[in-house]
Scaffold this motif. Sequence first.
Motif, PDB file in Angstrom:
ATOM      1  N   ILE A   1       0.831  -1.204   0.000  1.00 16.64           N
ATOM      2  CA  ILE A   1       0.000   0.000   0.000  1.00 16.64           C
ATOM      3  C   ILE A   1       0.864   1.252   0.000  1.00 16.64           C
ATOM      4  N   LEU A   2       1.957   1.228   0.752  1.00 14.66           N
ATOM      5  CA  LEU A   2       2.824   2.407   0.857  1.00 14.66           C
ATOM      6  C   LEU A   2       3.495   2.773  -0.468  1.00 14.66           C
ATOM      7  N   VAL A   3       3.804   1.775  -1.304  1.00  9.59           N
ATOM      8  CA  VAL A   3       4.536   2.073  -2.542  1.00  9.59           C
ATOM      9  C   VAL A   3       3.649   2.012  -3.785  1.00  9.59           C
ATOM     10  N   SER A   4       2.403   1.604  -3.650  1.00 11.67           N
ATOM     11  CA  SER A   4       1.517   1.547  -4.822  1.00 11.67           C
ATOM     12  C   SER A   4       1.150   2.954  -5.282  1.00 11.67           C
ATOM     13  N   ALA A   5       1.000   3.109  -6.568  1.00 16.94           N
ATOM     14  CA  ALA A   5       0.573   4.393  -7.114  1.00 16.94           C
ATOM     15  C   ALA A   5      -0.849   4.694  -6.652  1.00 16.94           C
ATOM     16  N   PRO A   6      -1.108   5.880  -6.113  1.00 16.47           N
ATOM     17  CA  PRO A   6      -2.463   6.205  -5.638  1.00 16.47           C
ATOM     18  C   PRO A   6      -3.539   6.010  -6.693  1.00 16.47           C
ATOM     19  N   THR A   7      -3.177   6.186  -7.970  1.00 20.07           N
ATOM     20  CA  THR A   7      -4.174   6.007  -9.030  1.00 20.07           C
ATOM     21  C   THR A   7      -4.679   4.572  -9.082  1.00 20.07           C
ATOM     22  N   THR A   8      -3.822   3.601  -8.711  1.00 23.12           N
ATOM     23  CA  THR A   8      -4.250   2.202  -8.725  1.00 23.12           C
ATOM     24  C   THR A   8      -5.121   1.869  -7.524  1.00 23.12           C
ATOM     25  N   LEU A   9      -5.074   2.709  -6.484  1.00 29.06           N
ATOM     26  CA  LEU A   9      -5.874   2.477  -5.280  1.00 29.06           C
ATOM     27  C   LEU A   9      -7.185   3.253  -5.282  1.00 29.06           C
ATOM     28  N   ALA A  10      -7.298   4.201  -6.201  1.00 31.02           N
ATOM     29  CA  ALA A  10      -8.456   5.101  -6.189  1.00 31.02           C
ATOM     30  C   ALA A  10      -9.779   4.374  -6.372  1.00 31.02           C
ATOM     31  N   ASP A  11      -9.768   3.267  -7.124  1.00 33.63           N
ATOM     32  CA  ASP A  11     -11.008   2.541  -7.394  1.00 33.63           C
ATOM     33  C   ASP A  11     -11.247   1.400  -6.419  1.00 33.63           C
ATOM     34  N   THR A  12     -10.442   1.329  -5.353  1.00 38.72           N
ATOM     35  CA  THR A  12     -10.639   0.296  -4.340  1.00 38.72           C
ATOM     36  C   THR A  12     -11.474   0.868  -3.199  1.00 38.72           C
ATOM     37  N   GLY A  13     -11.627   0.090  -2.144  1.00 41.40           N
ATOM     38  CA  GLY A  13     -12.390   0.554  -0.994  1.00 41.40           C
ATOM     39  C   GLY A  13     -11.551   1.279   0.038  1.00 41.40           C
TER      40      GLY A  13
END
Length: 510
Positions: free
Chosen positions: A277-289
């Motif tokens: 989570i710390l190194v993932s691009a925020p754009t890849t997390l935007a569509d998660t919960g």
Amino acid sequence: MAFAITQTCCNDATCVSVCPVNCIRPTPEEQAFGSTEMLHIDPATCIDCGACSDACPVDAIFPVSSLTAGQREYADINAAYFERAEEESQAGAQGTRDFGPNFHAWGEPTFDRVLPSDFGPLRVAIVGTGPAGMYAAEDLLLHTRAQVTLIDRLPFAGGLIRYGVAPDHPATKKIGDSFARFHTHPRVRLRLGLEVGADITAEELAAHHDAVIYAVGAATDRRLGVPGEKSTGSLSATTFVAWYNAHPEVAPDAVDLSTGRVVVVGNGNVALDVARILVSAPTTLADTGIARHALAELRRSKVREVVLLGRRGPEDSACTRSELLALRHLPEVDLIVDDHDPRIGAVIDAAGSKDKAGVLRGVAREAVDWSVPPDPAGRRRIVFRFLSRPVEVCGDEHVRAVRVSHGAGELDIPTGMMLRAIGYRGTPQAGLPFDEATGTVPHEQGRVTGRAGTYVVGWIKRGPSGGIGANRACAEETVGTLLADAVAGALPTPTGSARAFPRLARRRRR
């Protein structure tokens, strides 16, 4: 083309029960069940019917032909499990392919539970709505006429599924849908925002039910016991996970990601979740919960490097092989093994392709210069540092560095944040006995010692071991003990009526 089980396997064996050719192993009847990281499909026996895929609660089963690039190695993992079993069979162990491709090899039928025909409905309270509690509720609702009261101290149901699974694992969270269907079952009453021991006593709860099952998990984390551990910037992974999952008891501003490097103590699955989570691009997390406040902080984050500290070597990593494999497929993230000790590279080079350490073969190795800060404009990276033990968190009030002990002595790894991910621990429950050494409630097959009509299930019963699916067998044992006690007339008679408890709960609920 055969099917294959992939990374998100929950091990609850729903797929085993629907397979018409018995090609998924290990089964709950086998000794190896519960000790493997995941279940496996035998490609030589699978008839490609898809029943397992339809039944899987976490979307972990796919046709081999449809596996993505990051999933293709799971076809080999599935096949390799049966190749090893075949080798063991030839060496004298019991084989796995002792059945034909079109007929299920059935054993003798067993009837572990025999309820009398006049067995009446029980009133059962279950404290906790995570996987352990919901597997127990499912068992009771499907196999008896029990009236079930589900109780949770939080305003939302779900427990570990809602607040403990990483948001970029939506398939794993999907099992929550299977549990949620029981929240509106006609024989279920859901009481949220009600804490046993604070809002109502254990005695009051027991007085209104024939039996009470505690499924409260392991609510806290283990401590390192080193100087400086309580400094600002030193957090538990439990807090960090709760923060990005919007746990109502963790403040939105509880995490500050203004440091370039984060040190995570531990290399189990939770540690890998935190690092990812710390190194993932925020754009890849935007569509998660993921929580909105967490996404906003990650967009501002200056973290470029996460260090995973392991006190043992790569062969003893606490994570599962499947989670380690998934880490290798993170886009635009480099993996590094700190080559500070010649034993580390030797173990990786000697590891077989099926060994955990073998997953790190091909990962870049370098002797990291910790005096050099991470490049603010560089690629994000995760550094595995093995054979290193934290001995002190340095800094006056705020974390400045983590001092680690290794073969050549000690060194300081500069950082503004340390997260400890070294395991969970159960906490004492009001009105119940507690074993401080194990962090569990003493019991016998789920029956709480010295408390008639009181039972435990999940991590508070067996300690923080096993994933989501392990709770199915755990719940089956506890419910079986409860029903045996009911048949034997060993349950206390409730002194409160069925209508009295809802009124009490409404008055006390926060």
